[in-house]
Design an enzyme around this catalytic site. Structure first.
Site, short mmCIF file in Angstrom:
data_model
loop_
_atom_site.label_atom_id
_atom_site.label_comp_id
_atom_site.label_asym_id
_atom_site.label_seq_id
_atom_site.Cartn_x
_atom_site.Cartn_y
_atom_site.Cartn_z
N CYS A 165 0.88 -1.16 0.00
CA CYS A 165 0.00 0.00 0.00
C CYS A 165 0.92 1.20 0.00
O CYS A 165 2.11 1.07 0.24
CB CYS A 165 -0.84 0.05 1.28
N GLY A 208 -0.91 0.85 -4.96
CA GLY A 208 -2.26 0.36 -4.70
C GLY A 208 -3.28 1.13 -5.50
O GLY A 208 -3.28 2.37 -5.48
N GLY A 259 1.80 -2.85 5.05
CA GLY A 259 2.43 -4.07 5.55
C GLY A 259 1.37 -5.05 6.01
O GLY A 259 0.17 -4.85 5.76
N TYR A 305 10.53 -4.77 -7.79
CA TYR A 305 9.28 -4.46 -8.48
C TYR A 305 8.49 -3.28 -7.91
O TYR A 305 8.02 -2.43 -8.64
CB TYR A 305 8.39 -5.71 -8.49
P1 AMP Z 1 2.60 -13.37 -13.24
O1 AMP Z 1 1.95 -12.97 -14.50
O2 AMP Z 1 1.63 -13.89 -12.22
O3 AMP Z 1 3.77 -14.28 -13.42
O4 AMP Z 1 3.19 -12.05 -12.56
C1 AMP Z 1 4.40 -11.49 -13.00
C2 AMP Z 1 4.17 -10.12 -13.54
O5 AMP Z 1 3.42 -9.33 -12.61
C3 AMP Z 1 5.47 -9.41 -13.78
O6 AMP Z 1 5.36 -8.73 -15.00
C4 AMP Z 1 5.63 -8.44 -12.61
O7 AMP Z 1 6.10 -7.19 -13.08
C5 AMP Z 1 4.23 -8.29 -12.05
N1 AMP Z 1 4.16 -8.50 -10.59
C6 AMP Z 1 5.03 -9.09 -9.78
N2 AMP Z 1 4.58 -9.12 -8.51
C7 AMP Z 1 3.36 -8.54 -8.52
C8 AMP Z 1 2.36 -8.27 -7.52
N3 AMP Z 1 2.53 -8.63 -6.26
N4 AMP Z 1 1.23 -7.63 -7.91
C9 AMP Z 1 1.02 -7.28 -9.19
N5 AMP Z 1 1.92 -7.53 -10.18
C10 AMP Z 1 3.08 -8.14 -9.85
#
Ligand code: AMP
Length: 472
Positions: free
Chosen positions: A2, A28, A110, A252
């Site tokens: 957040c 968020g 958190g 990220y």
């Molecule tokens: P996925 O498609 O589930 O493998 O998620 C990986 C992609 O989502 C990557 O392009 C990351 O930049 C992004 N990403 C990684 N962690 C998160 C997260 N917690 N919430 C949203 N997007 C994420």
């Protein structure tokens, strides 16, 4: 994840908070909210506004900020990790922050790992909760505390909670910024105009021409009252228990122009990409990857710095061959079918055929969670005419769920249970359909971010605090 911000002693408090939250919007997008405090001859009043959606569509509107009177304010952008997700409008608003109870407002970034136990205990003592979010437990502990001052009641509450927390509290007299004893989530103290402010990231100060003073240290509580700063160590970091900042902030979450400690996020990500290229070179790949018809393509936006770092290190051509649509936020899409779920990625990304056709593409993303993005983008680049697609991930395989505020538990983790890098590479290769896949090794990931210690539990299972709720 957040975003939080708080400001005091500023006549434009609500407008400035809305601006600061704009800079934290990436943390968020589900809901945004603010509470302001006005001290006048009629007494002390709090004003509040919470709404689902983006800051620009809700909180930052003039008719909203005009109602948030006073010279101090708190704000929050929500990405739900505790409490219901994608629920009806009403409960989204009820669970949105800031929370405000009896003259104390609070925002939290958190996750607490013992909030269920504490909630049960408090309910047993007669406490009534209005939301399902873990943060309300903190307010209840403060409200029911017996110490004589708010500062002491907050300190007492902090000794009861476990997990990751960056908090900002606004009371009738004080603005307080707090970081958990391991500094898992970020929080920065700065100056804005004549007043003081806190925010999750330094980019929130840039947007209001503020000035960063310092990080709130792990285990520190910074109290601002009468425009004076008092710094209290409620739990000290020791060599036996060093700080554990979240490594995923570097990979990220944080914005690339933010600085955490002395580290710039863009530069850390660029180093992650360079390490990935070094590993590629060290492997002496037989894929003949490094030819004139090879291009390095980032998955935007988060893969961009790593892709630039990779291309630079490998002396390869960088090509922004994927276009990102910034207007398609798609937060309210709950697609009922796989076909529509797959189309969702087309809302955000498109391959530029003229750049991709006939090329060998090295596709760089910052991370892979379920592998969904990888699969869809590999497919997209292939159908745009690429000869080969080689997927490279600028972080290690995510093998464990996060219980400290990051939503890496989303569905199945693709690499869960993988014994080693080879197994994770093979699993992602199969899932994505890429010609080859390589994650970055854990050791080089840690080397690239240059932390002396960190929380990398999602990559290792080495959790920084007990997972009390889970274990009981
Ligand atoms: P996925 O498609 O589930 O493998 O998620 C990986 C992609 O989502 C990557 O392009 C990351 O930049 C992004 N990403 C990684 N962690 C998160 C997260 N917690 N919430 C949203 N997007 C994420």
């Amino acid at each position: 994840m957040c975003g939080i911000a708080g400001i005091c002693y500023s006549k434009d408090a609500a407008i400035l908070i809305a601006r600061m939250l704009h800079a934290l919007q990436h943390r968020g997008q589900e809901a945004a909210g603010a509470v302001s405090r006005e001290i006048s001859k009629n007494g002390i009043h709090f004003y509040e506004h919470r709404a689902p959606g983006l800051v620009g569509d809700t909180l930052a509107r003039e008719e909203v900020t005009r109602q948030l009177h006073g010279d101090a304010a708190l704000g929050h952008v929500r990405y739900s990790t505790a409490g219901p997700k994608h629920t009806a409008h009403a409960s989204q608003v009820a669970d949105a922050q800031p929370l405000l109870r009896e003259g104390v407002a609070l925002v939290h970034n958190g996750n607490l790992t013992n909030h269920l136990i504490l909630r049960k205990e408090l309910e047993g003592q007669g406490a009534r909760f209005q939301t399902k979010v873990d943060s309300e437990v903190i307010l209840k502990l403060i409200g029911r505390g017996e110490a004589d001052t708010l500062t002491n009641r907050v300190c007492d509450a902090l000794t009861r909670i476990e997990g990751a927390f960056a908090l900002i509290i606004l009371s009738k007299k004080k603005l307080i910024g707090i970081r958990d004893p391991l500094g898992i989530r970020p929080l920065v103290l700065g100056r804005v105009g004549d007043g003081y402010a806190f925010a999750s990231e330094t980019c929130a100060f840039d947007i209001v021409r503020g000035e960063v003073v310092d990080e709130v240290a792990p285990g520190e509580m910074v109290v601002i009252e009468d425009n004076e700063v008092r710094r209290i160590n409620y739990a000290s970091v020791t060599p036996e228990r060093p700080s554990r900042p979240c490594i995923f902030e570097y990979i990220y979450f944080s914005r690339p122009d933010s600085e955490w400690g002395d580290k710039n996020m863009y530069l850390a990500r660029s180093r992650l990409g360079k390490q990935l290229a070094r590993e590629e070179i060290a492997r002496g790949t037989d894929l003949d990857l490094f030819g004139d018809d090879t291009i390095v393509v980032p998955v935007l936006d988060s893969g961009l710095p790593a892709a630039i770092g990779y291309a630079h290190q490998a002396h390869l051509r960088f090509s922004p061959a994927l276009v990102r649509n910034h207007y398609a936020v798609g937060r309210s899409f709950i697609e009922p079918t796989q076909f529509l779920r797959d189309l969702k990625v087309l809302l955000k990304h498109n391959a530029n055929k003229a750049l991709v056709r006939g090329m060998r593409v090295i596709l760089i993303d910052d991370s892979a969670v379920r592998g969904t993005t990888s699969r869809l983008i590999v497919e997209m680049i292939r159908s745009a005419g690429a000869r080969e697609v080689h997927l490279r991930i600028a972080s290690a395989p995510i093998t464990h769920a996060c219980f400290h505020g990051i939503d890496t538990n989303r569905g199945e983790l693709l690499a869960a249970g993988c014994e080693d890098l080879e197994e994770a590479n093979e699993r992602l290769r199969k899932a994505s359909g890429a010609d080859s896949v390589a994650y970055l090794s854990h050791a080089n990931m840690v080397r690239a971010v240059r932390c002396s210690s960190q929380c990398d539990a999602c990559f290792s299972g080495d959790y920084p605090t007990p997972l009390t709720d889970l274990q009981t």
